[in-house]
Design an enzyme around this catalytic site. Structure first.
Site, PDB file in Angstrom:
ATOM      1  N   HIS A   1      25.754 -48.670 -63.819  1.00 37.78           N
ATOM      2  CA  HIS A   1      27.122 -48.946 -64.288  1.00 37.78           C
ATOM      3  C   HIS A   1      27.179 -48.902 -65.817  1.00 37.78           C
ATOM      4  O   HIS A   1      28.098 -48.325 -66.397  1.00 37.78           O
ATOM      5  CB  HIS A   1      27.562 -50.350 -63.870  1.00 37.78           C
ATOM      6  CG  HIS A   1      27.698 -50.586 -62.395  1.00 37.78           C
ATOM      7  ND1 HIS A   1      27.133 -51.669 -61.775  1.00 37.78           N
ATOM      8  CD2 HIS A   1      28.353 -49.889 -61.421  1.00 37.78           C
ATOM      9  CE1 HIS A   1      27.431 -51.654 -60.492  1.00 37.78           C
ATOM     10  NE2 HIS A   1      28.158 -50.579 -60.238  1.00 37.78           N
TER      11      HIS A   1
ATOM     12  N   LYS B   1      35.404 -58.528 -49.543  1.00 32.66           N
ATOM     13  CA  LYS B   1      34.076 -57.929 -49.695  1.00 32.66           C
ATOM     14  C   LYS B   1      32.954 -58.972 -49.739  1.00 32.66           C
ATOM     15  O   LYS B   1      31.798 -58.608 -49.843  1.00 32.66           O
ATOM     16  CB  LYS B   1      34.032 -57.106 -50.985  1.00 32.66           C
ATOM     17  CG  LYS B   1      34.681 -55.734 -50.850  1.00 32.66           C
ATOM     18  CD  LYS B   1      34.150 -54.771 -51.893  1.00 32.66           C
ATOM     19  CE  LYS B   1      34.575 -53.334 -51.590  1.00 32.66           C
ATOM     20  NZ  LYS B   1      33.947 -52.370 -52.476  1.00 32.66           N
TER      21      LYS B   1
ATOM     22  N   ARG C   1      26.773 -40.738 -57.575  1.00 29.06           N
ATOM     23  CA  ARG C   1      25.315 -40.700 -57.509  1.00 29.06           C
ATOM     24  C   ARG C   1      24.854 -39.491 -56.694  1.00 29.06           C
ATOM     25  O   ARG C   1      24.312 -38.554 -57.217  1.00 29.06           O
ATOM     26  CB  ARG C   1      24.775 -41.986 -56.860  1.00 29.06           C
ATOM     27  CG  ARG C   1      24.725 -43.147 -57.793  1.00 29.06           C
ATOM     28  CD  ARG C   1      24.625 -44.450 -57.075  1.00 29.06           C
ATOM     29  NE  ARG C   1      25.823 -44.712 -56.310  1.00 29.06           N
ATOM     30  CZ  ARG C   1      26.136 -45.871 -55.771  1.00 29.06           C
ATOM     31  NH1 ARG C   1      25.311 -46.879 -55.862  1.00 29.06           N
ATOM     32  NH2 ARG C   1      27.257 -46.020 -55.114  1.00 29.06           N
TER      33      ARG C   1
ATOM     34  N   SER D   1      24.281 -51.849 -56.426  1.00 33.15           N
ATOM     35  CA  SER D   1      24.306 -53.314 -56.443  1.00 33.15           C
ATOM     36  C   SER D   1      23.687 -53.865 -55.158  1.00 33.15           C
ATOM     37  O   SER D   1      23.009 -54.889 -55.179  1.00 33.15           O
ATOM     38  CB  SER D   1      25.742 -53.822 -56.586  1.00 33.15           C
ATOM     39  OG  SER D   1      26.274 -53.427 -57.816  1.00 33.15           O
TER      40      SER D   1
HETATM   41  P1  ADP Z   1      32.799 -50.187 -55.603  1.00 28.15           P
HETATM   42  O1  ADP Z   1      32.761 -51.337 -54.652  1.00 28.15           O
HETATM   43  O2  ADP Z   1      34.145 -49.909 -56.167  1.00 28.15           O
HETATM   44  O3  ADP Z   1      32.107 -48.938 -55.115  1.00 28.15           O
HETATM   45  P2  ADP Z   1      30.528 -50.557 -57.363  1.00 28.15           P
HETATM   46  O4  ADP Z   1      30.335 -51.678 -58.337  1.00 28.15           O
HETATM   47  O5  ADP Z   1      29.561 -50.438 -56.270  1.00 28.15           O
HETATM   48  O6  ADP Z   1      32.010 -50.749 -56.865  1.00 28.15           O
HETATM   49  O7  ADP Z   1      30.593 -49.172 -58.137  1.00 28.15           O
HETATM   50  C1  ADP Z   1      31.524 -48.934 -59.154  1.00 28.15           C
HETATM   51  C2  ADP Z   1      31.427 -47.493 -59.591  1.00 28.15           C
HETATM   52  O8  ADP Z   1      30.142 -47.262 -60.193  1.00 28.15           O
HETATM   53  C3  ADP Z   1      31.539 -46.473 -58.465  1.00 28.15           C
HETATM   54  O9  ADP Z   1      32.247 -45.347 -58.961  1.00 28.15           O
HETATM   55  C4  ADP Z   1      30.112 -46.101 -58.172  1.00 28.15           C
HETATM   56  O10 ADP Z   1      29.999 -44.806 -57.626  1.00 28.15           O
HETATM   57  C5  ADP Z   1      29.532 -46.158 -59.569  1.00 28.15           C
HETATM   58  N1  ADP Z   1      28.096 -46.352 -59.535  1.00 28.15           N
HETATM   59  C6  ADP Z   1      27.405 -47.268 -58.835  1.00 28.15           C
HETATM   60  N2  ADP Z   1      26.079 -47.125 -59.027  1.00 28.15           N
HETATM   61  C7  ADP Z   1      25.925 -46.090 -59.891  1.00 28.15           C
HETATM   62  C8  ADP Z   1      24.784 -45.434 -60.471  1.00 28.15           C
HETATM   63  N3  ADP Z   1      23.547 -45.808 -60.183  1.00 28.15           N
HETATM   64  N4  ADP Z   1      25.023 -44.391 -61.301  1.00 28.15           N
HETATM   65  C9  ADP Z   1      26.285 -43.996 -61.570  1.00 28.15           C
HETATM   66  N5  ADP Z   1      27.385 -44.552 -61.042  1.00 28.15           N
HETATM   67  C10 ADP Z   1      27.216 -45.591 -60.216  1.00 28.15           C
END
Ligand code: ADP
Length: 164
Positions: free
Chosen positions: A17, A41, A90, A129
């Site tokens: 992130h 969630k 990803r 996460s």
């Molecule tokens: P959500 O529940 O909205 O998916 P996340 O916190 O899991 O929230 O992810 C937020 C954003 O960050 C999403 O667009 C996700 O694809 C991106 N993201 C998560 N992990 C990575 C990573 N390792 N590299 C790049 N982008 C990521």
């Protein structure tokens, strides 16, 4: 002024992130990290804790601010007069879900809201996460996934939950 919102759960925020945020901050005059307040969630961290974590880590980037939001992303962006959403990609597994969301948001906003995708840096393509939480739950090492301050908070959370 070019403005964008990077929405997500950030439960907890990790290096993947942070990499997206730092790169997007160079592309837009103002980037708001929108922390989703969605109890459906069942997050590990409360929305206030997640906002606090991000504020601490991003305090040195002047054009980035952190806020929580609930409800529909299109309504949140309209309220801020923002027309661009940033999301991270990803692997191909993210693609279907992200494409569907981007198209739905475009439809709901009558074409006003666009989504820009930043592909993950190779170093972080494995990172999520959920993986951070899974590793930490079983007392594994999450230092390669999250900054030290987050590592401490995650460990403390699980210690409290397990009554250690
Ligand atoms: P959500 O529940 O909205 O998916 P996340 O916190 O899991 O929230 O992810 C937020 C954003 O960050 C999403 O667009 C996700 O694809 C991106 N993201 C998560 N992990 C990575 C990573 N390792 N590299 C790049 N982008 C990521």
């Amino acid at each position: 002024m070019a403005k964008a919102v990077y929405p997500g759960s950030f439960d907890p925020v990790h290096y993947g992130h942070l990499d997206v945020i730092k790169r997007a901050a160079k592309m837009f005059d103002e980037l708001t990290v929108g922390v989703l307040d969605n109890n459906r969630k069942s997050p590990l961290f409360s929305v206030d804790e997640r906002v606090k974590m991000l504020n601490e880590l991003l305090k040195d980037i002047p054009n980035v601010k952190v806020e929580s939001f609930g409800g529909l992303l299109v309504d949140y962006c309209a309220s801020k007069d923002v027309q661009v959403v940033v999301r991270g990609l990803r692997a191909i597994t993210d693609f279907d879900y992200e494409l569907q969301n981007a198209q739905t948001n475009s439809l709901l906003s009558k074409g006003k809201l666009d989504t820009v995708f930043l592909t993950t840096s190779l170093d972080y393509s494995y990172l999520s996460s959920s993986a951070v939480k899974e590793i930490a739950y079983f007392d594994g090492d999450i230092s390669i996934c999250v900054p030290p301050v987050i590592e401490d908070m995650v460990k403390e959370k699980y210690c409290n939950m397990k009554g250690k």
